[in-house]
Design a protein around this motif. Sequence first.
Motif, PDB file in Angstrom:
ATOM      1  N   ASP A  10       0.880  -1.161   0.000  1.00 13.05           N
ATOM      2  CA  ASP A  10       0.000   0.000   0.000  1.00 13.05           C
ATOM      3  C   ASP A  10       0.921   1.215   0.000  1.00 13.05           C
ATOM      4  OD1 ASP A  10      -1.774   2.050   0.421  1.00 13.05           O
ATOM      5  OD2 ASP A  10      -2.712   1.166   2.193  1.00 13.05           O
ATOM      6  N   LEU A  11       1.282   1.687  -1.191  1.00 16.29           N
ATOM      7  CA  LEU A  11       2.233   2.776  -1.339  1.00 16.29           C
ATOM      8  C   LEU A  11       1.506   3.986  -1.905  1.00 16.29           C
ATOM      9  CD1 LEU A  11       5.080   0.610  -2.868  1.00 16.29           C
ATOM     10  CD2 LEU A  11       4.921   1.424  -0.513  1.00 16.29           C
ATOM     11  N   LYS A  12       1.625   5.116  -1.217  1.00 15.82           N
ATOM     12  CA  LYS A  12       0.940   6.330  -1.648  1.00 15.82           C
ATOM     13  C   LYS A  12       1.945   7.293  -2.274  1.00 15.82           C
ATOM     14  CE  LYS A  12      -2.722   5.899   1.768  1.00 15.82           C
ATOM     15  NZ  LYS A  12      -2.557   4.486   1.780  1.00 15.82           N
ATOM     16  N   LEU A  13       1.597   7.797  -3.460  1.00 15.74           N
ATOM     17  CA  LEU A  13       2.474   8.730  -4.152  1.00 15.74           C
ATOM     18  C   LEU A  13       2.412  10.119  -3.525  1.00 15.74           C
ATOM     19  CD1 LEU A  13       1.922   7.863  -7.920  1.00 15.74           C
ATOM     20  CD2 LEU A  13       3.793   7.184  -6.431  1.00 15.74           C
ATOM     21  N   ARG A  14       3.535  10.811  -3.596  1.00 15.57           N
ATOM     22  CA  ARG A  14       3.605  12.197  -3.140  1.00 15.57           C
ATOM     23  C   ARG A  14       2.806  13.093  -4.068  1.00 15.57           C
ATOM     24  NH1 ARG A  14      10.115  12.918  -2.244  1.00 15.57           N
ATOM     25  NH2 ARG A  14      10.268  11.273  -0.687  1.00 15.57           N
ATOM     26  N   ASP A  15       2.294  14.170  -3.522  1.00 18.93           N
ATOM     27  CA  ASP A  15       1.705  15.209  -4.364  1.00 18.93           C
ATOM     28  C   ASP A  15       2.811  15.740  -5.262  1.00 18.93           C
ATOM     29  OD1 ASP A  15      -0.770  14.959  -3.161  1.00 18.93           O
ATOM     30  OD2 ASP A  15      -0.401  16.568  -1.712  1.00 18.93           O
ATOM     31  N   GLY A  16       2.525  15.869  -6.529  1.00 20.42           N
ATOM     32  CA  GLY A  16       3.501  16.403  -7.471  1.00 20.42           C
ATOM     33  C   GLY A  16       4.469  15.392  -8.047  1.00 20.42           C
ATOM     34  N   PHE A  45      -5.368  -3.309  -7.054  1.00 18.53           N
ATOM     35  CA  PHE A  45      -6.783  -3.092  -6.823  1.00 18.53           C
ATOM     36  C   PHE A  45      -6.970  -1.716  -6.204  1.00 18.53           C
ATOM     37  CE2 PHE A  45      -5.632  -7.507  -6.391  1.00 18.53           C
ATOM     38  CZ  PHE A  45      -6.529  -8.140  -7.236  1.00 18.53           C
ATOM     39  N   LYS A  46      -7.969  -0.993  -6.678  1.00 20.58           N
ATOM     40  CA  LYS A  46      -8.237   0.338  -6.154  1.00 20.58           C
ATOM     41  C   LYS A  46      -9.624   0.377  -5.533  1.00 20.58           C
ATOM     42  CE  LYS A  46      -7.411   5.120  -7.259  1.00 20.58           C
ATOM     43  NZ  LYS A  46      -6.830   6.024  -8.250  1.00 20.58           N
ATOM     44  N   ALA A  47      -9.692   0.826  -4.285  1.00 19.20           N
ATOM     45  CA  ALA A  47     -10.958   0.908  -3.564  1.00 19.20           C
ATOM     46  C   ALA A  47     -11.690   2.202  -3.926  1.00 19.20           C
ATOM     47  CB  ALA A  47     -10.700   0.866  -2.051  1.00 19.20           C
ATOM     48  N   ASP A  48     -12.952   2.260  -3.580  1.00 18.11           N
ATOM     49  CA  ASP A  48     -13.764   3.444  -3.853  1.00 18.11           C
ATOM     50  C   ASP A  48     -13.198   4.695  -3.184  1.00 18.11           C
ATOM     51  OD1 ASP A  48     -15.507   1.935  -5.375  1.00 18.11           O
ATOM     52  OD2 ASP A  48     -16.945   1.649  -3.736  1.00 18.11           O
ATOM     53  N   ASP A  49     -12.501   4.508  -2.052  1.00 16.07           N
ATOM     54  CA  ASP A  49     -11.938   5.666  -1.346  1.00 16.07           C
ATOM     55  C   ASP A  49     -10.578   6.092  -1.895  1.00 16.07           C
ATOM     56  OD1 ASP A  49     -10.202   3.716  -0.413  1.00 16.07           O
ATOM     57  OD2 ASP A  49     -10.733   3.975   1.704  1.00 16.07           O
ATOM     58  N   GLY A  50     -10.118   5.430  -2.966  1.00 11.04           N
ATOM     59  CA  GLY A  50      -8.860   5.812  -3.600  1.00 11.04           C
ATOM     60  C   GLY A  50      -7.659   5.003  -3.160  1.00 11.04           C
ATOM     61  N   GLU A  51      -7.788   4.235  -2.083  1.00 12.53           N
ATOM     62  CA  GLU A  51      -6.656   3.415  -1.646  1.00 12.53           C
ATOM     63  C   GLU A  51      -6.370   2.360  -2.698  1.00 12.53           C
ATOM     64  OE1 GLU A  51      -5.088   0.886   2.201  1.00 12.53           O
ATOM     65  OE2 GLU A  51      -7.232   1.189   1.965  1.00 12.53           O
ATOM     66  N   GLU A  52      -5.085   2.176  -3.009  1.00 15.00           N
ATOM     67  CA  GLU A  52      -4.677   1.183  -3.992  1.00 15.00           C
ATOM     68  C   GLU A  52      -3.757   0.164  -3.339  1.00 15.00           C
ATOM     69  OE1 GLU A  52      -2.743   0.872  -8.470  1.00 15.00           O
ATOM     70  OE2 GLU A  52      -3.381   2.809  -7.674  1.00 15.00           O
ATOM     71  N   ILE A  53      -4.079  -1.096  -3.525  1.00 12.26           N
ATOM     72  CA  ILE A  53      -3.303  -2.202  -2.965  1.00 12.26           C
ATOM     73  C   ILE A  53      -2.730  -3.005  -4.128  1.00 12.26           C
ATOM     74  CG2 ILE A  53      -3.439  -4.368  -1.651  1.00 12.26           C
ATOM     75  CD1 ILE A  53      -3.816  -2.037   0.170  1.00 12.26           C
ATOM     76  N   THR A  54      -1.469  -3.396  -4.011  1.00  9.06           N
ATOM     77  CA  THR A  54      -0.843  -4.261  -4.994  1.00  9.06           C
ATOM     78  C   THR A  54      -0.481  -5.572  -4.307  1.00  9.06           C
ATOM     79  OG1 THR A  54       0.025  -2.353  -6.187  1.00  9.06           O
ATOM     80  CG2 THR A  54       1.044  -4.476  -6.653  1.00  9.06           C
ATOM     81  N   VAL A  55      -0.793  -6.688  -4.971  1.00 12.06           N
ATOM     82  CA  VAL A  55      -0.545  -8.022  -4.424  1.00 12.06           C
ATOM     83  C   VAL A  55       0.420  -8.753  -5.358  1.00 12.06           C
ATOM     84  CG1 VAL A  55      -1.571 -10.223  -3.751  1.00 12.06           C
ATOM     85  CG2 VAL A  55      -2.833  -8.081  -3.373  1.00 12.06           C
TER      86      VAL A  55
END
Length: 105
Positions: A10-16, A45-55
């Motif tokens: 569950d890795l979130k990209l930085r703004d910009g 997989f991307k959830a409705d709230d925007g969270e993206e999980i990679t398996v």
Amino acid sequence: MLGEVIVIGDLKLRDGASGDEYDRLGERMYGIVSGLPGFLSVKSFKADDGEEITVFRFASEQALEGWRTHPDHVEAMKRGHAEFYASGFLQICKVIREVGPFEHG
């Protein structure tokens, strides 16, 4: 498959952060990992709230270790932390039981 290793990211990209550059790096890494012995699959997989999980699925801990220590992947991880990721986590899990597959007809 018993002994299989699952990596959940569950890795979130930085703004910009450059999404195009991140995607190019991801495609390059997929080209490498998909050719390594013991690599089974990767799906996101991307959830409705925007969270993206990679398996990621690997046949064994040794297969995962081959990917974790691959020189190009090590450099990509450093670059990811320096340029792309705001936050995140990885969970490494070993399959202890498997039920199925099921087929209903």
